[in-house]
Design a protein around this motif. Structure first.
Motif, mmCIF file in Angstrom:
data_model
loop_
_atom_site.group_PDB
_atom_site.id
_atom_site.type_symbol
_atom_site.label_atom_id
_atom_site.label_comp_id
_atom_site.label_asym_id
_atom_site.label_seq_id
_atom_site.Cartn_x
_atom_site.Cartn_y
_atom_site.Cartn_z
ATOM 1 N N PHE A 18 115.609 41.096 129.193
ATOM 2 C CA PHE A 18 114.615 42.084 128.767
ATOM 3 C C PHE A 18 115.076 42.788 127.496
ATOM 4 C CE2 PHE A 18 113.034 46.434 128.663
ATOM 5 C CZ PHE A 18 111.653 46.219 128.726
ATOM 6 N N LEU A 19 116.348 43.188 127.450
ATOM 7 C CA LEU A 19 116.870 43.868 126.259
ATOM 8 C C LEU A 19 116.793 42.958 125.033
ATOM 9 C CD1 LEU A 19 120.031 45.633 127.741
ATOM 10 C CD2 LEU A 19 117.923 46.729 126.963
ATOM 11 N N THR A 20 117.162 41.693 125.208
ATOM 12 C CA THR A 20 117.131 40.749 124.093
ATOM 13 C C THR A 20 115.711 40.515 123.601
ATOM 14 O OG1 THR A 20 119.081 39.642 125.021
ATOM 15 C CG2 THR A 20 117.858 38.466 123.326
ATOM 16 N N ALA A 21 114.782 40.361 124.537
ATOM 17 C CA ALA A 21 113.378 40.162 124.165
ATOM 18 C C ALA A 21 112.839 41.385 123.431
ATOM 19 C CB ALA A 21 112.542 39.870 125.407
ATOM 20 N N PHE A 22 113.202 42.573 123.929
ATOM 21 C CA PHE A 22 112.739 43.813 123.299
ATOM 22 C C PHE A 22 113.291 43.947 121.884
ATOM 23 C CE2 PHE A 22 113.085 48.325 122.296
ATOM 24 C CZ PHE A 22 111.812 48.789 122.601
ATOM 25 N N GLY A 23 114.589 43.694 121.732
ATOM 26 C CA GLY A 23 115.204 43.805 120.407
ATOM 27 C C GLY A 23 114.624 42.810 119.422
ATOM 28 N N THR A 24 114.388 41.582 119.873
ATOM 29 C CA THR A 24 113.815 40.553 119.008
ATOM 30 C C THR A 24 112.391 40.911 118.604
ATOM 31 O OG1 THR A 24 115.166 38.884 120.128
ATOM 32 C CG2 THR A 24 113.346 38.098 118.777
ATOM 33 N N LYS A 25 111.632 41.450 119.546
ATOM 34 C CA LYS A 25 110.251 41.872 119.259
ATOM 35 C C LYS A 25 110.258 43.006 118.238
ATOM 36 C CE LYS A 25 105.894 41.347 120.852
ATOM 37 N NZ LYS A 25 105.236 40.051 121.152
ATOM 38 N N LEU A 26 111.210 43.905 118.362
ATOM 39 C CA LEU A 26 111.342 45.014 117.429
ATOM 40 C C LEU A 26 111.581 44.502 116.015
ATOM 41 C CD1 LEU A 26 111.490 48.122 117.174
ATOM 42 C CD2 LEU A 26 113.949 47.942 117.617
ATOM 43 N N LEU A 27 112.414 43.484 115.887
ATOM 44 C CA LEU A 27 112.679 42.890 114.577
ATOM 45 C C LEU A 27 111.431 42.229 114.011
ATOM 46 C CD1 LEU A 27 116.160 41.192 115.173
ATOM 47 C CD2 LEU A 27 115.707 43.263 113.845
ATOM 48 N N THR A 28 110.718 41.494 114.858
ATOM 49 C CA THR A 28 109.555 40.735 114.396
ATOM 50 C C THR A 28 108.467 41.646 113.840
ATOM 51 O OG1 THR A 28 109.998 39.012 116.042
ATOM 52 C CG2 THR A 28 107.795 39.056 115.072
ATOM 53 N N ILE A 29 108.149 42.721 114.562
ATOM 54 C CA ILE A 29 107.078 43.605 114.089
ATOM 55 C C ILE A 29 107.515 44.409 112.866
ATOM 56 C CG2 ILE A 29 106.115 43.818 116.406
ATOM 57 C CD1 ILE A 29 107.270 46.657 116.528
ATOM 58 N N SER A 30 108.825 44.448 112.600
ATOM 59 C CA SER A 30 109.338 45.169 111.435
ATOM 60 C C SER A 30 109.630 44.233 110.263
ATOM 61 C CB SER A 30 110.623 45.924 111.815
ATOM 62 O OG SER A 30 110.420 46.779 112.909
ATOM 63 N N HIS A 31 109.231 42.957 110.412
ATOM 64 C CA HIS A 31 109.461 41.940 109.385
ATOM 65 C C HIS A 31 110.933 41.757 109.054
ATOM 66 C CE1 HIS A 31 105.147 42.854 108.834
ATOM 67 N NE2 HIS A 31 105.075 41.561 108.580
ATOM 68 N N LEU A 32 111.750 41.918 110.089
ATOM 69 C CA LEU A 32 113.164 41.580 110.000
ATOM 70 C C LEU A 32 113.372 40.329 110.847
ATOM 71 C CD1 LEU A 32 114.733 45.138 110.437
ATOM 72 C CD2 LEU A 32 114.267 43.920 108.313
ATOM 73 N N GLY B 54 119.526 35.771 113.834
ATOM 74 C CA GLY B 54 120.122 34.457 113.652
ATOM 75 C C GLY B 54 119.802 33.533 114.807
ATOM 76 N N GLY B 55 120.486 32.391 114.842
ATOM 77 C CA GLY B 55 120.331 31.451 115.937
ATOM 78 C C GLY B 55 118.917 30.918 116.079
ATOM 79 N N THR B 56 118.638 30.391 117.255
ATOM 80 C CA THR B 56 117.300 29.856 117.507
ATOM 81 C C THR B 56 116.257 30.972 117.549
ATOM 82 O OG1 THR B 56 117.838 29.871 119.872
ATOM 83 C CG2 THR B 56 118.089 27.788 118.705
ATOM 84 N N ALA B 57 116.700 32.189 117.860
ATOM 85 C CA ALA B 57 115.769 33.327 117.842
ATOM 86 C C ALA B 57 115.280 33.587 116.423
ATOM 87 C CB ALA B 57 116.449 34.576 118.402
ATOM 88 N N GLY B 58 116.211 33.517 115.459
ATOM 89 C CA GLY B 58 115.836 33.723 114.063
ATOM 90 C C GLY B 58 114.967 32.617 113.539
ATOM 91 N N ILE B 59 115.302 31.369 113.891
ATOM 92 C CA ILE B 59 114.479 30.236 113.471
ATOM 93 C C ILE B 59 113.076 30.365 114.047
ATOM 94 C CG2 ILE B 59 114.219 27.727 113.606
ATOM 95 C CD1 ILE B 59 117.278 27.548 113.760
ATOM 96 N N SER B 60 112.993 30.785 115.306
ATOM 97 C CA SER B 60 111.691 30.968 115.951
ATOM 98 C C SER B 60 110.879 32.052 115.266
ATOM 99 C CB SER B 60 111.889 31.327 117.432
ATOM 100 O OG SER B 60 112.602 30.319 118.097
ATOM 101 N N THR B 61 111.561 33.125 114.850
ATOM 102 C CA THR B 61 110.880 34.213 114.147
ATOM 103 C C THR B 61 110.290 33.725 112.832
ATOM 104 O OG1 THR B 61 112.365 35.863 115.109
ATOM 105 C CG2 THR B 61 111.147 36.519 113.142
ATOM 106 N N LEU B 62 111.062 32.944 112.079
ATOM 107 C CA LEU B 62 110.580 32.413 110.802
ATOM 108 C C LEU B 62 109.386 31.482 111.002
ATOM 109 C CD1 LEU B 62 113.957 31.664 108.977
ATOM 110 C CD2 LEU B 62 112.446 33.636 108.700
ATOM 111 N N LEU B 63 109.460 30.649 112.030
ATOM 112 C CA LEU B 63 108.354 29.737 112.313
ATOM 113 C C LEU B 63 107.105 30.512 112.750
ATOM 114 C CD1 LEU B 63 110.278 26.850 114.101
ATOM 115 C CD2 LEU B 63 109.168 26.765 111.862
ATOM 116 N N THR B 64 107.313 31.617 113.452
ATOM 117 C CA THR B 64 106.181 32.467 113.850
ATOM 118 C C THR B 64 105.514 33.075 112.618
ATOM 119 O OG1 THR B 64 107.185 33.015 115.975
ATOM 120 C CG2 THR B 64 105.496 34.521 115.158
ATOM 121 N N PHE B 65 106.339 33.556 111.666
ATOM 122 C CA PHE B 65 105.802 34.110 110.426
ATOM 123 C C PHE B 65 104.957 33.080 109.681
ATOM 124 C CE2 PHE B 65 109.568 37.264 110.031
ATOM 125 C CZ PHE B 65 108.886 38.177 110.827
ATOM 126 N N SER B 66 105.412 31.827 109.662
ATOM 127 C CA SER B 66 104.773 30.807 108.830
ATOM 128 C C SER B 66 103.635 30.056 109.511
ATOM 129 C CB SER B 66 105.819 29.790 108.348
ATOM 130 O OG SER B 66 106.446 29.167 109.447
#
Length: 203
Positions: free
Chosen positions: A15-29, A32-44
């Motif tokens: 839950f903490l990891t999901a929350f932190g990752t979501k916080l980054l995504t909505i802030s356009h940050l 790393g890792g597969t979480a970061g790659i997933s974020t970039l793919l979500t943006f694009s």
């Protein structure tokens, strides 16, 4: 009771990891890792982060099953599935007006704490975490160092999409998270639990 305690700690970590990752995504940050790659793919692409995170992590199970054991791999698959679902349900208010550096620090602390709870209780978040656990156990390379180097390279490449300034803020996040993951580990010589789940050695 022991299993229930570990399961609750892992779920809290997810839950903490999901929350932190979501916080980054909505802030356009990003991260790393597969979480970061997933974020970039979500943006694009506009496809949800959870879908990308689940798909990208599947190939890493070859390494996990062969080198870290089937039980560890099953727990990791469950973790990946659960965090993918959690990220889809989490709703966070926009962070407009909050300086990105505060978002980066907060996300680093939140994600780092979540990763520690997951790794220290016999599972992982897949992807680079599987690699980090393997290198920690078999090559005595601290998992925090592996996470930092790989995450730094991914965030650096992300600068083309989120901008150099936001990428630099994201480095703050991965620095904090990888420090926590490398620092707070089971003591050296600690035994695996009753289910033979791997326990990482400390520094």
């Amino acid at each position: 009771m022991y299993f229930i305690k570990k399961a609750l700690l892992v779920i809290t970590g997810l839950f903490l990891t999901a929350f932190g990752t979501k916080l980054l995504t909505i802030s356009h940050l990003t991260f790393g890792g597969t979480a970061g790659i997933s974020t970039l793919l979500t943006f694009s692409t506009g496809i949800s982060w959870g879908v990308w995170f689940f798909m990208i992590n599947l190939p890493f199970f070859i390494l996990s099953v062969k080198r870290l054991g089937i039980l560890f791999s099953v727990y990791t698959l469950l973790c990946i599935s659960l965090i993918s679902i959690l990220s889809g349900f989490l709703k966070i208010a926009p962070t407009n007006g909050v300086h990105p550096i505060f978002i980066a620090v907060a996300a680093g602390l939140i994600i780092g704490s979540g990763v520690v709870l997951v790794l220290n209780n016999g599972a992982s978040l897949g992807g680079i975490h599987i690699l980090a656990v393997y290198m920690d156990q078999h090559l005595s390379i601290n998992r925090g160092k592996t996470l930092f180097i790989t995450d730094f390279l991914i965030v650096l490449s992300a600068s083309l999409m989120v901008g150099m300034v936001n990428a630099l803020y994201s480095v703050i996040t991965i620095t904090i998270a990888s420090f926590l993951a490398g620092k707070f580990k089971p003591q050296q010589g600690a035994k695996s639990d009753e289910n033979n789940i791997p326990v990482e050695a400390s520094l």
